[in-house]
Design an enzyme around this catalytic site. Structure first.
Site, PDB file in Angstrom:
ATOM      1  N   SER A  11       0.827  -1.199   0.000  1.00 28.21           N
ATOM      2  CA  SER A  11       0.000   0.000   0.000  1.00 28.21           C
ATOM      3  C   SER A  11       0.865   1.253   0.000  1.00 28.21           C
ATOM      4  O   SER A  11       1.636   1.490   0.935  1.00 28.21           O
ATOM      5  CB  SER A  11      -0.910   0.019   1.229  1.00 28.21           C
ATOM      6  N   HIS A  36      -1.186  -1.280  -4.118  1.00 25.69           N
ATOM      7  CA  HIS A  36      -2.479  -0.938  -3.530  1.00 25.69           C
ATOM      8  C   HIS A  36      -2.548   0.572  -3.332  1.00 25.69           C
ATOM      9  O   HIS A  36      -1.625   1.180  -2.772  1.00 25.69           O
ATOM     10  CB  HIS A  36      -2.641  -1.646  -2.192  1.00 25.69           C
ATOM     11  N   ASP A  38      -4.870   3.485  -1.715  1.00 27.54           N
ATOM     12  CA  ASP A  38      -5.974   3.809  -0.817  1.00 27.54           C
ATOM     13  C   ASP A  38      -6.454   5.224  -1.087  1.00 27.54           C
ATOM     14  O   ASP A  38      -5.713   6.193  -0.874  1.00 27.54           O
ATOM     15  CB  ASP A  38      -5.519   3.689   0.637  1.00 27.54           C
ATOM     16  N   MET A  40      -9.112   8.038  -0.021  1.00 23.37           N
ATOM     17  CA  MET A  40     -10.004   8.422   1.073  1.00 23.37           C
ATOM     18  C   MET A  40     -10.450   9.869   0.887  1.00 23.37           C
ATOM     19  O   MET A  40      -9.667  10.709   0.448  1.00 23.37           O
ATOM     20  CB  MET A  40      -9.281   8.277   2.417  1.00 23.37           C
ATOM     21  N   HIS A  69      -8.470   1.085  -4.083  1.00 26.72           N
ATOM     22  CA  HIS A  69      -9.499   0.879  -3.061  1.00 26.72           C
ATOM     23  C   HIS A  69     -10.149   2.230  -2.756  1.00 26.72           C
ATOM     24  O   HIS A  69      -9.524   3.109  -2.160  1.00 26.72           O
ATOM     25  CB  HIS A  69      -8.834   0.281  -1.811  1.00 26.72           C
ATOM     26  N   MET A  71     -12.347   4.376  -0.705  1.00 27.49           N
ATOM     27  CA  MET A  71     -13.027   4.580   0.578  1.00 27.49           C
ATOM     28  C   MET A  71     -13.644   5.969   0.540  1.00 27.49           C
ATOM     29  O   MET A  71     -13.229   6.892   1.252  1.00 27.49           O
ATOM     30  CB  MET A  71     -12.024   4.427   1.728  1.00 27.49           C
ATOM     31  N   MET A 140     -11.652  -6.214   5.265  1.00 29.86           N
ATOM     32  CA  MET A 140     -10.891  -5.280   6.085  1.00 29.86           C
ATOM     33  C   MET A 140     -10.670  -5.883   7.470  1.00 29.86           C
ATOM     34  O   MET A 140     -11.623  -6.286   8.139  1.00 29.86           O
ATOM     35  CB  MET A 140     -11.630  -3.948   6.217  1.00 29.86           C
ATOM     36  N   ASP A 176      -6.846  -6.706   4.041  1.00 26.63           N
ATOM     37  CA  ASP A 176      -6.165  -5.426   4.236  1.00 26.63           C
ATOM     38  C   ASP A 176      -6.312  -4.987   5.687  1.00 26.63           C
ATOM     39  O   ASP A 176      -7.429  -4.869   6.194  1.00 26.63           O
ATOM     40  CB  ASP A 176      -6.790  -4.387   3.297  1.00 26.63           C
TER      41      ASP A 176
END
Length: 221
Positions: A11, A36, A38, A40, A69, A71, A140, A176
């Site tokens: 990540s 990965h 992330d 957000m 991913h 979020m 998660m 994750d």
């Protein structure tokens, strides 16, 4: 995916953004399978991270598939942007999307493999309406929003149950949250086939290559 091989997806949330490309290339040279990413938004989770421009900056410079991913709230609004930025997998949360099936279809139509992520408190039943339409399930093992959190051990049975639910479908089961040499064997033993690791790769005791090797060496078989 090579049969029996566990995929490692470092990540970049835990990378040094001042030398992001160098760190990503270190991970690639050390045998990482994916990267990965992330994303957000400060609403769905209490943190702000990165968007499509960061993916764009890596395009053509890194050979690893981008495992993105989301979020974020209203994930469907950003599918085209992440497709253009080079996402290979795009994973969304049912908790953030009232029209999950439609969003999954839109991701696939954009030429990306769709995934669905489940927070620790979200039941596996949230997958039932899309299980035959997705390529990845992400369990998660921390509550999303920040890197470096402690692995929630009570999620191991949920991983095992997710593996049973997937059965022989062509779906990758990814985990994750708090993944490192101590926890990786637990989740792989429960059926995980892809591991997201941030701090243990980019902020571990050794170099990126040494940290990746430590995770690989911890795995059964």
């Amino acid at each position: 995916m090579e049969r029996g091989r566990v995929l490692l997806s470092p990540s970049i949330l835990s990378a040094d953004f001042g030398r992001l490309l160098a760190q990503v290339q270190e991970a690639e040279e050390a045998g990482a399978d994916w990267l990965h990413v992330d994303v957000m938004d400060g609403h769905f989770v209490p943190n702000l991270t990165i968007g499509p421009p960061v993916l764009e900056s890596l395009k053509g410079k890194v050979g690893l598939p981008l495992d993105v991913h989301l979020m974020i709230e209203r994930p469907a609004d950003y599918i085209k942007a992440f497709a253009a930025a080079g996402a290979a997998y795009l994973t969304v949360h049912p908790e953030a999307d009232a029209h999950l099936h439609r969003t999954v279809q839109a991701i696939r139509e954009a030429g990306i493999r769709p995934g669905v992520a489940l927070n620790p408190s979200t039941p596996l039943s949230a997958l039932e309406c899309v299980l035959d339409d997705i390529s990845l399930v992400l369990i998660m093992t921390v509550n999303p929003g920040f890197g470096g959190q402690k692995f929630i051990r009570s999620m191991v049975p949920k991983i095992r149950q997710a593996a049973a639910l997937i059965g022989d479908r062509d779906i990758i089961l990814e985990v994750d949250g708090g993944i490192g040499p101590e926890t990786a064997p637990l989740v792989v033993g429960a059926g995980a086939r892809a591991l997201v690791a941030g701090n243990s790769v980019f902020r571990g005791k050794g170099t990126v290559a040494q940290n990746i090797k430590a995770i690989r060496d911890s795995l059964p078989g």
